[in-house]
Motif scaffolding. Sequence first.
Motif, PDB file in Angstrom:
ATOM      1  N   SER A 121       0.827  -1.203   0.000  1.00 20.94           N
ATOM      2  CA  SER A 121       0.000   0.000   0.000  1.00 20.94           C
ATOM      3  C   SER A 121       0.863   1.255   0.000  1.00 20.94           C
ATOM      4  CB  SER A 121      -0.927  -0.004   1.223  1.00 20.94           C
ATOM      5  OG  SER A 121      -1.816   1.084   1.186  1.00 20.94           O
ATOM      6  N   GLY A 122       1.953   1.228   0.763  1.00 21.54           N
ATOM      7  CA  GLY A 122       2.850   2.380   0.808  1.00 21.54           C
ATOM      8  C   GLY A 122       3.496   2.657  -0.533  1.00 21.54           C
ATOM      9  N   TYR A 123       3.920   1.598  -1.243  1.00 21.39           N
ATOM     10  CA  TYR A 123       4.525   1.784  -2.561  1.00 21.39           C
ATOM     11  C   TYR A 123       3.531   2.370  -3.556  1.00 21.39           C
ATOM     12  CZ  TYR A 123       8.670  -0.921  -1.211  1.00 21.39           C
ATOM     13  OH  TYR A 123       9.818  -1.357  -0.614  1.00 21.39           O
ATOM     14  N   LEU A 124       2.296   1.895  -3.488  1.00 23.77           N
ATOM     15  CA  LEU A 124       1.267   2.427  -4.390  1.00 23.77           C
ATOM     16  C   LEU A 124       1.035   3.916  -4.113  1.00 23.77           C
ATOM     17  CD1 LEU A 124      -1.319  -0.509  -4.327  1.00 23.77           C
ATOM     18  CD2 LEU A 124       0.200   0.126  -6.208  1.00 23.77           C
ATOM     19  N   MET A 125       1.008   4.287  -2.837  1.00 22.34           N
ATOM     20  CA  MET A 125       0.808   5.697  -2.473  1.00 22.34           C
ATOM     21  C   MET A 125       2.004   6.549  -2.890  1.00 22.34           C
ATOM     22  SD  MET A 125      -0.957   5.176   1.280  1.00 22.34           S
ATOM     23  CE  MET A 125      -1.325   6.905   1.595  1.00 22.34           C
ATOM     24  N   SER A 159       5.236   8.948   4.219  1.00 24.38           N
ATOM     25  CA  SER A 159       5.559  10.151   4.981  1.00 24.38           C
ATOM     26  C   SER A 159       7.050  10.476   4.953  1.00 24.38           C
ATOM     27  CB  SER A 159       5.112  10.006   6.442  1.00 24.38           C
ATOM     28  OG  SER A 159       3.715   9.875   6.541  1.00 24.38           O
ATOM     29  N   PHE A 160       7.896   9.446   4.908  1.00 25.42           N
ATOM     30  CA  PHE A 160       9.335   9.675   5.062  1.00 25.42           C
ATOM     31  C   PHE A 160      10.175   9.314   3.842  1.00 25.42           C
ATOM     32  CE2 PHE A 160       7.768   9.162   9.436  1.00 25.42           C
ATOM     33  CZ  PHE A 160       8.237  10.346   9.987  1.00 25.42           C
ATOM     34  N   GLU A 180      13.810   5.009  -1.996  1.00 25.81           N
ATOM     35  CA  GLU A 180      13.935   5.266  -0.566  1.00 25.81           C
ATOM     36  C   GLU A 180      12.928   4.447   0.221  1.00 25.81           C
ATOM     37  OE1 GLU A 180      13.891   9.277   0.746  1.00 25.81           O
ATOM     38  OE2 GLU A 180      15.516   9.923  -0.577  1.00 25.81           O
ATOM     39  N   GLY A 181      11.754   4.250  -0.355  1.00 30.49           N
ATOM     40  CA  GLY A 181      10.732   3.441   0.304  1.00 30.49           C
ATOM     41  C   GLY A 181      11.204   2.016   0.509  1.00 30.49           C
ATOM     42  N   TRP A 210      -1.581   8.312  14.675  1.00 33.48           N
ATOM     43  CA  TRP A 210      -1.951   9.735  14.604  1.00 33.48           C
ATOM     44  C   TRP A 210      -0.768  10.580  14.144  1.00 33.48           C
ATOM     45  CZ3 TRP A 210      -5.958  12.458  13.831  1.00 33.48           C
ATOM     46  CH2 TRP A 210      -5.996  13.815  14.170  1.00 33.48           C
ATOM     47  N   TYR A 211       0.419  10.287  14.688  1.00 38.75           N
ATOM     48  CA  TYR A 211       1.623  11.033  14.292  1.00 38.75           C
ATOM     49  C   TYR A 211       1.924  10.840  12.809  1.00 38.75           C
ATOM     50  CZ  TYR A 211       6.587  11.952  13.611  1.00 38.75           C
ATOM     51  OH  TYR A 211       7.780  12.393  13.112  1.00 38.75           O
ATOM     52  N   LEU A 212       1.846   9.611  12.322  1.00 34.61           N
ATOM     53  CA  LEU A 212       2.132   9.334  10.918  1.00 34.61           C
ATOM     54  C   LEU A 212       1.086   9.950  10.002  1.00 34.61           C
ATOM     55  CD1 LEU A 212       3.262   5.602  11.228  1.00 34.61           C
ATOM     56  CD2 LEU A 212       4.707   7.559  10.647  1.00 34.61           C
ATOM     57  N   PHE A 213      -0.163   9.960  10.448  1.00 28.52           N
ATOM     58  CA  PHE A 213      -1.219  10.586   9.655  1.00 28.52           C
ATOM     59  C   PHE A 213      -0.970  12.088   9.511  1.00 28.52           C
ATOM     60  CE2 PHE A 213      -5.315  12.876   9.627  1.00 28.52           C
ATOM     61  CZ  PHE A 213      -5.822  12.434   8.409  1.00 28.52           C
ATOM     62  N   LEU A 214      -0.613  12.742  10.611  1.00 29.94           N
ATOM     63  CA  LEU A 214      -0.333  14.180  10.556  1.00 29.94           C
ATOM     64  C   LEU A 214       0.888  14.470   9.699  1.00 29.94           C
ATOM     65  CD1 LEU A 214      -0.973  15.269  14.270  1.00 29.94           C
ATOM     66  CD2 LEU A 214      -2.496  15.536  12.297  1.00 29.94           C
ATOM     67  N   THR A 215       1.904  13.605   9.801  1.00 26.61           N
ATOM     68  CA  THR A 215       3.120  13.779   8.982  1.00 26.61           C
ATOM     69  C   THR A 215       2.789  13.630   7.506  1.00 26.61           C
ATOM     70  OG1 THR A 215       4.436  12.867  10.801  1.00 26.61           O
ATOM     71  CG2 THR A 215       5.472  12.994   8.642  1.00 26.61           C
ATOM     72  N   PHE A 216       1.947  12.660   7.196  1.00 18.42           N
ATOM     73  CA  PHE A 216       1.518  12.453   5.811  1.00 18.42           C
ATOM     74  C   PHE A 216       0.756  13.665   5.287  1.00 18.42           C
ATOM     75  CE2 PHE A 216      -2.179  11.006   3.229  1.00 18.42           C
ATOM     76  CZ  PHE A 216      -1.497  10.698   2.064  1.00 18.42           C
ATOM     77  N   GLN A 217      -0.117  14.214   6.100  1.00 17.20           N
ATOM     78  CA  GLN A 217      -0.890  15.394   5.705  1.00 17.20           C
ATOM     79  C   GLN A 217       0.025  16.581   5.429  1.00 17.20           C
ATOM     80  OE1 GLN A 217      -3.861  14.894   4.744  1.00 17.20           O
ATOM     81  NE2 GLN A 217      -5.343  15.043   6.399  1.00 17.20           N
TER      82      GLN A 217
END
Length: 240
Positions: free
Chosen positions: A77-81, A156-157, A163-164, A229-236
């Motif tokens: 899912s992360g790679y697709l995003m 997010s990172f 890098e992913g 929550w932290y990762l969601f905010l970082t993604f936003q």
Amino acid sequence: MRRILNLTLADLKNVRRDPMLIMAIAGPAMLTLVFRFVPPILTEWLTQKFGFDLTAYYDLILIFILQLVPLMIGMVSGYLMLDERDENLIQLFAVTPLRKSGYLFVRLAMPVLLTIMFTILLVYFTGLIQIKVVQLLPTILLLAMEAPMMALFLVSFAANKVEGLALSKGIGIIVAAPFAAYFIQWPWQIIAGISPTYWVAKMFFADSHSYENTFFLTVSLLMHGALMWYLFLTFQRRLD
């Protein structure tokens, strides 16, 4: 619903074109087959050859392979995003009827559902240990949270898929936390407590009706929730 279905079908096409993604999504199914047939054979051989009883470690083996499931599924899912972010498709989805919230729901809900499905399949098809569904539910809940956490961590990172890939390999060390919880003496094992997988393993090993189990479940939920929550905010922030 049709927009969600269209996005899901597009995902299947993207995964089909990338052998690495195919292996990652097929990984849980392969784990299920391997650990259904290999442990009994290996156990019999070790017992006859060395008098070593591998069945005493079946719970450790099981929680280890269960931790691999959200890691692999979340990676897909992360790679697709990452691909969609690099091609500015996320911003495009945001102005369509699907909207950003709908896009994010699909991207994070799918790994959750797949993790739940494969977790149940692994536990009951491999038959490594006997556990009631009610006792397994907390573990299923926490593992299901780890899949979207993995996806959000990557998007997010990581600046791109290269890098992913590096980050996903590095974060893979967290699956070693159950071994720390099992073999390392207290209080040294608490060093592994920085990993959410450590608390899941501690809860899994504890008696389901004990105060320890409740404590480890509470800590796990708090840690998983805070990280999500932290990762969601970082993604936003990364999108803005």
